[in-house]
Every structure is written in structure tokens, then in C-alpha cells.
Design a protein around this motif. Structure first.
Motif, PDB file in Angstrom:
ATOM      1  N   ASN A 129     -60.939 -57.176  13.986  1.00 57.92           N
ATOM      2  CA  ASN A 129     -59.884 -57.598  13.767  1.00 57.92           C
ATOM      3  C   ASN A 129     -58.942 -57.437  13.156  1.00 57.92           C
ATOM      4  N   VAL A 140     -53.035 -62.991  16.189  1.00 62.35           N
ATOM      5  CA  VAL A 140     -53.881 -63.029  15.296  1.00 62.35           C
ATOM      6  C   VAL A 140     -52.827 -62.464  14.123  1.00 62.35           C
ATOM      7  N   ASN A 191     -60.897 -62.129  17.619  1.00 63.18           N
ATOM      8  CA  ASN A 191     -59.929 -61.298  16.734  1.00 63.18           C
ATOM      9  C   ASN A 191     -59.886 -60.396  17.485  1.00 63.18           C
TER      10      ASN A 191
END
Length: 391
Positions: A129, A140, A191
């Protein structure tokens, strides 16, 4: 609209250029590992690590830290909220430096695979992420506050096992759709950017290896970074890489710290020959004076550069810009010139996303007209480029 010269940023804001845009050359294909070379070090020069205890204790976590000798590690209770990163508005001026120097290690607690139906049939639980690149429109960081470095999830074995079970439970794909005519497509990089993650660990390699052994499915990820190390992973047609492209003038202003668009196009044949399916994301399409001319130039270049074998299998996703009020405010603190293009209230309307976030997108008629025109440009200058979906 006036374009910002490459390397021009507000006074006092810390900013780094990964590449010299004027002298950019196509990525070389070194005999050794690219991630140990100087261009990779310009992308990631990790000087601090935040890590959950379970991540530190895992084999993948230990291996990552083994590549970062002497880097201080701060233990944190959870990777999602680290006050010195995510809640500190003073980090806005250090937006890209944090991406370069900070790494977070965590354990992904909730493993779920969500239906998609646009780019992919399914969104797999991501192995990361955040990102070391700094695209001004990236969605994101909207939920993260004031910093968005890479978070790597070290329980990769659990992620791979979950995906394998999900694929096997689907059985063969019964009907073709816009995602793929035969295989279930799983987005493995929703992500983050799998090409950049591969500079730090083997999460991407492990996922590609897993799909190599799943004949009813294929992995898919979009990237803006050319990482030649991925050419050695032998995907055997079970991984689709989607190179995101946009006009060079837009990319220089909005796609900070990414590989030049020309490099992303130039390397497509190498990835195809290495066993990947190669598609393109025309993303995001940003409307501003001259956009039709510059998209025409890009499509003509792609038609000139790409060999027939790439064109025969290539498809594209067209994604119009979606922006966000909170991200707009963050960008004003580190890269306000980007907002000259991204924030256009006269042409945009509010839109509530599936996760409840209030975003802005081009007004319906503006978007419809632009998509019609872009389809016409593709038909005229790159008729081989099949549009899988436009959003």
C-alpha cells in the motif's frame, strides 16, 4: 494553459527528480539485478523503517531488513496510522523525500478478494500500500493524511494462499467479458506499483509465480515504472502488465518520479517477449487546452514505435481524471502547479465513490464529449488499440 517546466516547484518545497527528463533514454536491460543499481537507489534510499512486531519476525520482513543494513527500525502497533507520518501536516513539504527514505512493514490482517468487473474480474488483496512515486492525482493518499510511503505486507504466503484458494473456487471462466475472454483476471496492485515493490522484496515475484501455476486465471497490474528485473520472472502468459501512459507534457508535471512515458512504451516489446501480456492504460486523461493535440502525438508515437506483435495483442483502458478535495488541499502544500490542471471546478462535478469518499470528476457532458473525441483519435492514429473499457 501554461505548462510547468520540468523541475520547477514552489520555493522551499523539498522535491526530487528521479530522471533528467531532457536526457532520458530507454531503460537498459542489465545482466545483474536492476534493484541493486544506481537508478533504483535514486528511487529508494531507505533511511528509516517503521514496522509491526509480527512483520519484523516474519521471514519476508527479515529478508527486507537484511537488504537495509544499519537502517534504524521503529516498532509501531499498526501500519495504518503512524502519527509521525500520517497525522503530521508538516510532512506535506517533505512529500517526496518521505517516499524516498521511509519504508513501512506490516501484516495484512484482512484478506478479501472483491469483485471488480472493469479492469479485472477481481481485486486481490494487495501485497503493498503506498508508493515511492509521486503522481499528483493518486487516490491512495486520500485516506492516509500527510504522507504515503510504501507499506510492504510481509505475510506474502498467506496472501498467495488466499488468492490460490479463490481462483480454484471459481473454476473455469464460463463466459468471455471485457476483462478477458478466457481467464479470471485478478488485479494484484490496486494500491501500489508492483514494479517499484520489486525493488525492495520478492512479493511481486511470488505473486507472478503463483499465477504461473493457475491456468484459469491471470494476474494484472498497472505500472509507471520500468523495472527490467521483472523480465526474468517467467510469467508464461499468466500476468498482464498495463503500462500507464499520458502525453509527456502532462507526465512531466503530474507523474513525478516515474519512468518517462517514452521508456514505458519502448519496453513493451521486451515485456511481451519475456512472457507478459502487455496492455496500456491511457490514464488519467486530463482535459486542458491542447489535450487533443498532445494525445494525438502520443498515439502516433506508439504507432511508430511498437512492433506488430505488441499491437496484435494490445488493449487499453481509458480512465478520465477523478480528483478529490482533500488531495487538492494536500497538493497545494507541495506541488500547487499540478492543481492548475487537476482542479477545474467549472468543468467538474462531485461524485461519491463506492467507499463513500466525495470526489470530483468531469461533468457528465464534458466527459462524454472528451471520451468520444479520444475514441476518434485512437481510431485515426492507433486503430489496432482495442479499448477494453472507458471510465
Amino acid at each position: 494553459m501554461e505548462q510547468t517546466p520540468a523541475g520547477s516547484f514552489p520555493k522551499g518545497v523539498e522535491q526530487q527528480a528521479l530522471f533528467d527528463w531532457e536526457d532520458a533514454v530507454p531503460a537498459s536491460l542489465p545482466g545483474g539485478e536492476f534493484r541493486d543499481g544506481p537508478r533504483a537507489r535514486r528511487m529508494l534510499d531507505v533511511r528509516e523503517v517503521y514496522a509491526e512486531p509480527a512483520a519484523l519476525a516474519s521471514p519476508r520482513g527479515r529478508r527486507i531488513l537484511g537488504r537495509l543494513p544499519g537502517v534504524p527500525v521503529t516498532e509501531v502497533a499498526g501500519h495504518w496510522r503512524i502519527p509521525s507520518l500520517h497525522g503530521n501536516d508538516g510532512n506535506i513539504a517533505r512529500w517526496t523525500r518521505i517516499k524516498t527514505e521511509t519504508l513501512v512493514l506490516g501484516v495484512k490482517q484482512t484478506l478479501t478478494t472483491r469483485p471488480n468487473g472493469r479492469s479485472a474480474d477481481w481485486i486481490a488483496p494487495g501485497a503493498s500500500n503506498g508508493c515511492a512515486m509521486a503522481c499528483a492525482y493518486c487516490y491512495v493518499p486520500r485516506r492516509k493524511g500527510y504522507a504515503n510511503p510504501i507499506t510492504l505486507f510481509t505475510n506474502i504466503e498467506a496472501i498467495v494462499a488466499h488468492v490460490r484458494r479463490h481462483v480454484q473456487a471459481q473454476g473455469p471462466k464460463r463466459e468471455p467479458n471485457q476483462c478477458d475472454p478466457q481467464a479470471w483476471v485478478y488485479d494484484i496492485g490496486e494500491n501500489g506499483d508492483c514494479s517499484v515493490d520489486a525493488l525492495l522484496c520478492d512479493n511481486t515475484a511470488d505473486l507472478i509465480a503463483a499465477f504461473r501455476r493457475l491456468p484459469t486465471a491471470k494476474a494484472s497490474f498497472a505500472t509507471k515504472f520500468v523495472n527490467p528485473d521483472l523480465l526474468a520472472l517467467d510469467p508464461q502468459g499468466r500476468t498482464r502488465v498495463r503500462f500507464s501512459v499520458m502525453p509527456a507534457a502532462d507526465s512531466r508535471l503530474l507523474d513525478l518520479r516515474t519512468s518517462p512515458v517514452a521508456d514505458r512504451v519502448a519496453v513493451a516489446a521486451d515485456f511481451l517477449d519475456a512472457g507478459y501480456e502487455v496492455h496500456f492504460n491511457l490514464s488519467p486523461v486530463v482535459l486542458r487546452p491542447g489535450w487533443q493535440r498532445d494525445w494525438t502525438d502520443l498515439l502516433v508515437r506508439m504507432d511508430d514505435v511498437l512492433p506488430g506483435r505488441v499491437k496484435e495483442q494490445a488493449s487499453a483502458e481509458v480512465i478520465m481524471l477523478t480528483h478529490n478535495q482533500r488531495l487538492h488541499e494536500v497538493n497545494l502544500g507541495w506541488h500547487p502547479r499540478a492543481e492548475d490542471l487537476l482542479w477545474q471546478p467549472a468543468a467538474q462535478e462531485t461524485k461519491r465513490s463506492e467507499n463513500g469518499t466525495l470526489n470530483v470528476r468531469y461533468a457528465r457532458e464534458v466527459k462524454r464529449s472528451a471520451l468520444t473525441r479520444l475514441r476518434e483519435l485512437i481510431a485515426a492514429h492507433a486503430p489496432w488499440l482495442r479499448i477494453r473499457y472507458a471510465f
